[in-house]
Design a protein around this motif. Structure first.
Motif: not given
Ligand SMILES: Nc1ncnc2c1ncn2[C@@H]1O[C@H](COP(=O)(O)OP(=O)(O)O)[C@@H](O)[C@H]1O
Ligand SMILES: [Mg+2]
Lengths: 754, 231
Positions: A656, A669, A741, A649, A652, A660, A673
């Motif tokens: 992400y 997403i 996220i 996470y 990335r 968005k 992910a």
């Protein structure tokens, strides 16, 4: 350096997950291992102390009517330093509720005992030195009177002179029918010769306890004792003692093997976490280098990360392990072993483990820092050291062009982070393996006991006879004895069970087809057969204690007999082979247990359900450790998967948030992910199923005693539970990530990079 | 038509309140090129982010085609960004593990009526580079990809935050030229945020910000061609 320390604290805050992962991993590994290790280290210490304090015998020579003259001759034999003669007999307490195994000796030179309560240890005297566990179970103390029926059935009153313990009774079940100690029913004690004669009417020494490094060679003894010689046993063959060694080594194997998988996983996680941590410090490293901080100082700074975190975790594990794992394990062992006291002693290996973990972490962080330091400061600061290993170009014809974008991303991410991918698989797999092994041990115990007490044995009652000329109605007589079994290569102590016609013992081949007991030759339990390389059709030799000649036996078949391990032979076949059938016990399904126990020729009786309960008691206690192991495994999987998820996470988050901003939906997403995590979980899960099965087989084989074959098939439920746990954990981690996220603040995330 | 009506955006920093955008109002007509100009910290990015639906206002209204986007919920904002907004960042923000074509493709998949990926890539001059990964491209090329990515879903508005900030002036000019060209061709409102005053000459409209307030809001009757501007 002071500022670097402040920096370290700040880093810890920023990289909380990584530090926590390393910390937890170290703590759990050390907790499990040291918790178990301190039990066996303590056990070994107590055992070896008592063995040397009581000058316990190295060898036991059994013969009939051993005299002072024999003793003189023994003492003259090479390698024999000290000898004590002993006689023993089991008497009933006058209330008929319990039995006491009473020994008398001609000296305490060899195999004396530990006096736990009472003034002094006397050879002469009127009283009895009573087993302290029996005493406390019966509320007896020094000075109380113990009432025992002598051999003629008269009640004899003996004062208790002291409470004792002997290493020769570490594993004392009182009767061959029992598998766990039962202080309420069975005890032991020592008396003077005089008192023994009052009880037994006579005194014939039957065991010479020998101290020395005599090398097993029976010829000498046959010379000394002639026909009277029965056998010689060394301490290791003496089950009442050696069970303590076996339990200790079983525990050791069980813990070591389990911890090994565990530690390996943690080391991998810690290693990647440390590498990752340092890797994320590129900017800081570049700045420090640019400011002129010496390379060595930078390296020391990062090395210190690898020292403190695992050290703290390890110490915490050490402390918690003592109160959880050690306590639970000790409780289990207390059900099977009589020890004068229970001690927990930290094993040196626990400290070695902590050191090992620290070395691994230091190594990881220093290596990572070194790699980063290679570049020049400006390059490092701009993050230009991560030479992403993406291929230059994708061909129009490439297969990957047919996959959805999400999958392409996942595949390339995996290709870029192979180590992390493998780590993830190993983590899921390891969790599966450990959980399967944990529950599998339970399955093994349950299914084995189930097999023994519902398929092998179908009697209601099993009894042991005092003498072989008792006549009972409606019973199948048994002859059970220890034997020496000889093949071309080796001699081994095992057991022989012989049966009159009857159907209370059932024999099965490997495919669980019933086999009858043949009129010619014997059946052998398959575990023993494997161990000794015996197959159907072989000829072997056996020797029965008290008889000197070897008897030839033809092996008809190997059978799935889990316990006891040994030979099974019909009365006819045994007599045909040239050995006598002596009734030592019986099995039956008529009348009830009390009916038989009231018959004077019957020593004791036990019902099959009592036997099953006994084994379940052991199983239950084993489960308490297994539960701890399972909990640890689950925690381990959570940490590994969560750590991986977070690493993913964090790396990335910029992508992400870009997505968005570009208008990707949450779920789009999210699905991108978690795709990598899903792939990892699926592969790890499948491998874990396969490897878990194999590991369980090996594990069971290693931890089982050679007197009992444990079945090692885990139930479907075990695989299902393991799968549910692992997949559940993986899902949970994904949910957490999905939440993260959702919470991404786009503006912030985009800004933070600049 | 885009309209800001008394828009405020305050950030709380401890006990301080930072007025990133402090009561601004302006209108932008469709298909025009607008430059928002101001020194660093004047609230340009905040203004753009508010319009892009990435951040919520403290007070005020923002209309796009008569719809007040400050009233949209999270889900509706997603759709708004997805369908109406194209975004070009100073640092490109491409997905490193996807090729040029894939970076554009993954965005094209979001809407039902997207432009043709290959045509767009041809248009921004990346015909030969479309199967490369971002790491193999120069800054100018990367920004072209970002533009292609923003355009492919035919947005109503193209928002560019310092699109030339990380580029040398020659490349910057080419990028601006491209932006103007494609937005004109597709009738997209182009809004460029920059601190570089030389850009004001190329815009149809220039809004100057300082400390979160509008200093001036002028219409440029005769915008220059980019080549005519001295940097
Ligand atoms: N998320 C935030 N939290 C607090 N303050 C912010 C935040 N975003 C922007 N600011 C502040 O708001 C002001 C305007 O920022 P910004 O719009 O980024 O300016 P510009 O893009 O013109 O340089 C600055 O003072 C900045 O520090
Ligand atoms: Mg800005």
């Amino acid at each position: 350096m002071k500022y670097l320390n402040i920096k370290m604290l700040r880093d810890m805050k920023q990289n909380f997950t990584q530090f926590i992962a390393v910390f937890l991993m170290a703590a759990i590994s050390v907790l499990i291992f040291s918790g178990m290790a301190s039990v066996w280290t303590g056990l070994n210490k107590v055992v070896s102390d008592e063995v040397s304090d009581t000058n316990m015998a190295d060898y036991y020579i059994k013969a009939l009517g051993i005299t002072g003259e024999d003793k003189e001759k023994l003492l003259k034999t090479d390698g024999i330093d000290k000898v004590s003669l002993s006689a023993e007999y089991t008497f009933s307490a006058s209330d008929g509720q319990s039995e006491i195994n009473i020994t008398t000796v001609d000296s305490y030179d060899v195999s004396s005992f530990t006096l736990l309560k009472g003034k002094e240890l006397l050879l002469e005297g009127q009283g009895i030195y009573l087993d302290s566990d029996y005493a406390s179970e019966h509320n007896l103390k020094t000075g109380d009177i113990l009432k025992i029926d002598n051999i003629a059935g008269e009640c004899i009153e003996i004062e208790i002179s002291g409470l004792v313990h002997s290493p020769e009774y570490f594993y004392f079940t009182g009767a061959v029918t029992e598998t766990v100690p039962n202080y309420e029913k069975y005890g032991y004690g020592f008396v003077s010769n005089q008192t023994f004669e009052k009880l037994c009417m006579q005194l014939n020494y039957t065991t010479a306890k020998v101290k020395g490094n005599y090398i097993s060679e029976t010829g000498d003894f046959e010379e000394i004792f002639g026909e009277r010689f029965i056998c010689v046993q060394d301490r290791g063959d003496f089950a009442q003692y050696s069970r303590s060694e076996k339990e200790s080594s079983q525990m050791k194997k069980m813990a070591t093997l389990f911890s090994a998988v565990f530690i390996l996983l943690s080391l991998l996680t810690m290693y990647t976490s440390m590498v990752r941590l340092v890797d994320r410090q590129k900017e800081a490293i570049g700045t420090m280098k640019g400011l002129g901080v010496k390379t060595k100082q930078i390296l020391i700074h990062y090395a210190s990360y690898g020292i403190f975190v695992p050290l703290l975790g390890g110490i915490l594990g050490l402390i918690i392990g003592r109160f959880t794992v050690s306590k639970a394990l000790m409780k289990v062992k207390q059900t099977t072993l009589y020890l004068p006291e229970w001690k927990l002693i930290h094993s040196p290996y626990s400290f070695v483990l902590i050191a090992g973990i620290m070395i691994c972490c230091v190594f990881a962080s220093v290596m990572a820092a070194k790699k980063v330091l290679k570049g020049n400061p400006v390059e490092i600061m701009r993050g230009n050291t991560n030479n992403s290993k993406m291929k230059k170009e994708v061909k129009e014809t490439s297969l990957i062009n047919h996959f959805p974008y999400g999958l392409r991303l996942a595949f390339r991410n995996i290709a870029q982070n192979k180590i992390r991918f493998i780590m993830g698989i190993v983590g899921v797999m390891g969790g599966m393996v450990l959980i399967i092994a944990g529950f599998g041990v339970k399955d093994a115990i349950n299914s084995s006991n189930e097999f023994v007490f519902s398929k092998q044995f179908t009697y209601d009652i099993k009894g042991i006879l005092k003498n072989s000329d008792v006549e009972l109605e409606d019973v199948q007589y048994l002859y059970e004895t220890a034997i020496e079994l000889q093949t071309a290569d080796e001699i081994k102590q095992t057991s022989l069970s012989s049966f009159e016609a009857g159907e209370f013992y059932n024999f099965y081949d490997n495919k669980e087809n019933k086999i009858g007991l043949p009129d010619k030759g014997a059946l052998i339990s398959r575990h023993l057969a494997d161990e000794m390389g015996i197959t159907a059709g072989d000829n072997i030799k056996i020797r029965i204690p008290g008889r000197n000649e070897w008897i030839n036996i033809y092996i008809q078949n190997t059978v799935k007999m889990l316990s006891p391990q040994g030979l099974f032979i019909s009365k006819t076949a045994l007599e045909n082979a040239g050995a006598a059938f002596k009734r030592t016990g019986f099995v039956t399904d008529s009348h009830d247990a009390n009916y038989y126990s009231d018959i004077s020729g019957v020593k004791n009786v036990i019902t099959r359900s009592e036997q099953l309960e006994n084994t379940e008691l052991v199983a239950d206690s084993v489960m308490s450790i297994v539960k701890l192991l399972i909990m640890a495994s689950v925690l381990l999987s959570v940490v590994i998967l969560y750590n991986l998820g977070i690493l993913n996470y964090v790396e990335r988050v910029r992508e992400y948030s870009t997505m968005k901003v570009l208008g990707f939906y949450q779920r789009e997403i999210r699905s991108i992910a978690i795709l990598e995590c899903v792939i990892t979980t699926i592969i790890g899960w499948v491998l874990g199923l396969i490897l878990g099965r194999i590991f369980l087989k090996v594990y069971i084989k290693i931890i089982s005693f050679d007197t009992f074959e444990w079945l090692s098939d885990a139930s479907i439920a075990t695989y299902v539970i393991a799968s549910v746990i692992i997949i559940g954990v993986s899902l949970l981690v994904n949910l957490l990530l999905a939440h993260k996220i959702r919470k991404i603040v786009m503006v912030e995330a985009l800004k933070s990079v600049e | 038509m885009i309209e800001f009506k008394n828009v405020k955006k305050y950030y709380k920093m401890g006990n301080n309140i930072i007025k990133a955008v402090d009561d601004i109002s302006f209108k932008i007509e469709d298909g025009k090129c607008t430059v928002i100009l101001g020194p660093s910290g004047s609230g340009k990015s905040t203004t753009l982010n508010l319009l892009g639906g990435m951040d919520t206002v403290t007070d005020g209204m923002i209309f796009l085609d008569g719809e007040d986007i400050t009233k949209l919920n999270e889900k509706e904002l997603e759709d708004y960004r997805r369908k109406k907004i194209g975004f070009v960042f100073q640092f490109y923000n491409l997905i490193q593990q996807l090729t040029v074509r894939e970076n554009v493709g993954i965005t094209a998949d979001m809407v039902t009526e997207s432009l043709d990926i290959d045509e767009i890539l041809d248009g921004v001059g990346l015909k030969e580079r479309k199967n490369l990964f971002p790491q193999n491209l120069s800054g100018g090329e990367l920004q072209r990809v970002a533009i292609a990515r923003a355009l492919v879903k035919k947005p109503r508005v193209l928002l560019c935050d310092e699109p030339t900030g990380a580029l040398d002036s020659e490349t910057g000019k080419l990028i601006l030229k491209l932006l103007k060209k494609v937005s004109k061709e597709n009738n997209i409102s182009l809004i460029i945020v920059t601190h570089n005053a030389s850009l004001e000459k190329i815009a149809d409209k220039v809004i100057r910000l300082k400390d979160g307030r509008i200093v001036s809001d002028v219409i440029n009757e005769n915008p220059l061609e980019i080549d005519e501007v001295v940097w």
